[in-house]
Scaffold this motif. Sequence first.
Motif, mmCIF file in Angstrom:
data_model
loop_
_atom_site.group_PDB
_atom_site.id
_atom_site.type_symbol
_atom_site.label_atom_id
_atom_site.label_comp_id
_atom_site.label_asym_id
_atom_site.label_seq_id
_atom_site.Cartn_x
_atom_site.Cartn_y
_atom_site.Cartn_z
ATOM 1 N N CYS A 1 -35.270 20.150 -6.429
ATOM 2 C CA CYS A 1 -36.728 20.083 -6.571
ATOM 3 C C CYS A 1 -37.237 18.664 -6.397
ATOM 4 C CB CYS A 1 -37.159 20.667 -7.913
ATOM 5 S SG CYS A 1 -36.998 19.534 -9.319
ATOM 6 N N GLY A 2 -36.403 17.691 -6.748
ATOM 7 C CA GLY A 2 -36.767 16.288 -6.522
ATOM 8 C C GLY A 2 -37.525 15.634 -7.663
ATOM 9 N N CYS B 1 -37.381 17.018 -11.274
ATOM 10 C CA CYS B 1 -36.906 17.299 -12.634
ATOM 11 C C CYS B 1 -36.031 16.124 -13.086
ATOM 12 C CB CYS B 1 -36.138 18.622 -12.691
ATOM 13 S SG CYS B 1 -34.478 18.568 -11.980
ATOM 14 N N CYS C 1 -32.788 15.749 -11.025
ATOM 15 C CA CYS C 1 -32.993 15.286 -9.647
ATOM 16 C C CYS C 1 -33.363 13.806 -9.628
ATOM 17 C CB CYS C 1 -34.081 16.105 -8.963
ATOM 18 S SG CYS C 1 -33.529 17.732 -8.400
ATOM 19 N N CYS D 1 -30.126 20.447 -11.030
ATOM 20 C CA CYS D 1 -31.566 20.757 -10.937
ATOM 21 C C CYS D 1 -31.872 22.070 -11.666
ATOM 22 C CB CYS D 1 -32.000 20.849 -9.478
ATOM 23 S SG CYS D 1 -33.722 21.366 -9.278
ATOM 24 N N PRO E 1 -34.974 23.679 -12.368
ATOM 25 C CA PRO E 1 -35.849 24.647 -11.676
ATOM 26 C C PRO E 1 -35.105 25.360 -10.545
ATOM 27 C CG PRO E 1 -37.004 22.566 -12.001
ATOM 28 C CD PRO E 1 -35.568 22.327 -12.382
#
Length: 376
Positions: free
Chosen positions: A101-102, A104, A107, A115, A117
């Motif tokens: 997701c980049g 959370c 991440c 990750c 999510p």
Amino acid sequence: MPLHFKAAVLREAGLPEPYAQSRPLRIEEVSTEGPRAGELLVRIQAASLCRSDLSVVNGRRAWPMPIVPGHEASGVVEDTGPGVTRVKRGDAVVLVFQPQCGICPSCVSGDAYLCSPGLQANRSGGLLGGGTRLRSGDSPVHHHMGLSAFADYAVVSEASVVPVLDGIAPEIAALFGCAVMCGAGTVLNTAAVRPGDSVTIVGAGGVGSSALLGAKLAGAERIVAVDIDPARLETARQLGATDTVLDEGGNGAAQVIELTHGGTDHAFETAGTLGAFQTAYHAVRRGGQVVTVGLIDPKTPFSLDVAALVTGAKTLRGSYIGSCNPQRDIPRYMALYRRGLLPVDRLITHRLPLTEVNTALDRMASNGALRQIIQP
Ligand SMILES: [Zn+2]
Ligand SMILES: [Zn+2]
């Protein structure tokens, strides 16, 4: 206009073997409205069969039904939804079974394999953006690990792809999505094997062979492959194992200890069985590290001699996706492949069309293959 295409749909887990007869995966027409914001339509060029696909089909791991398996694949971006920035139409991509997701905490700290999510979306059988993009008639069909690659097309989050480096064929690119990270990545990242270390790899299947290539790349001085199948050990030797041990009646660890005068620095369980885990646990030297990656049946009862863990000063670790950050590690591993240092092409043992996917499942179940490439 919805896009209609062929996909291998699983409607019921746990059908009996042989799968060529019970045909748990049926090639059906499914449809999609296409990618939403942040998503891509990818034309699948190559997928490969992993033991985790088998665990979907045999019901060892529960998934919402119906579902289209396939989580190790590559393809070309055919269409993009609004706001896509990471790739564009025409790009070749590796599909990655853990969306990143980049944003959370995992991440952001570089531990994309954690990750949350992404994990939640995967468990729901949907995409990172919520829900499924696949339909059979009017009914929803679920995604496997945010992908569903045993099909002509897949709709995926842009967080589920990594661009392919130039000069890498689709069938090779596919392997980086699971086998390479879970095998070589486990050795290089999770365990951080150093030059001169000694390593035991229990299970010489696809992930075990990938781990073996990783151990060779890391400069392990001694690489002991353990398996119950002599043919697999022969393959392991060709891939770089310095020693092979045929486990007969659970005596594998004792043989490793004798060979290495006390056990190896690291031992990896890659077979997904409790017996393999116990072999790895006992084959590691005092003070060594045991890493399990094979996804043992969650219903398997397990007991651990905790006192021996203390007096043996062993480290016990689980490895998910080889502790990889796919955006960082897949390009690195592809570059190493191009230089001949990580010859993952040697994992490919079979090629077959999507219509023969049930035969490929049988071959996987009987340990008759490393990686089988399935082409639409
Ligand atoms: Zn896999
Ligand atoms: Zn995340």
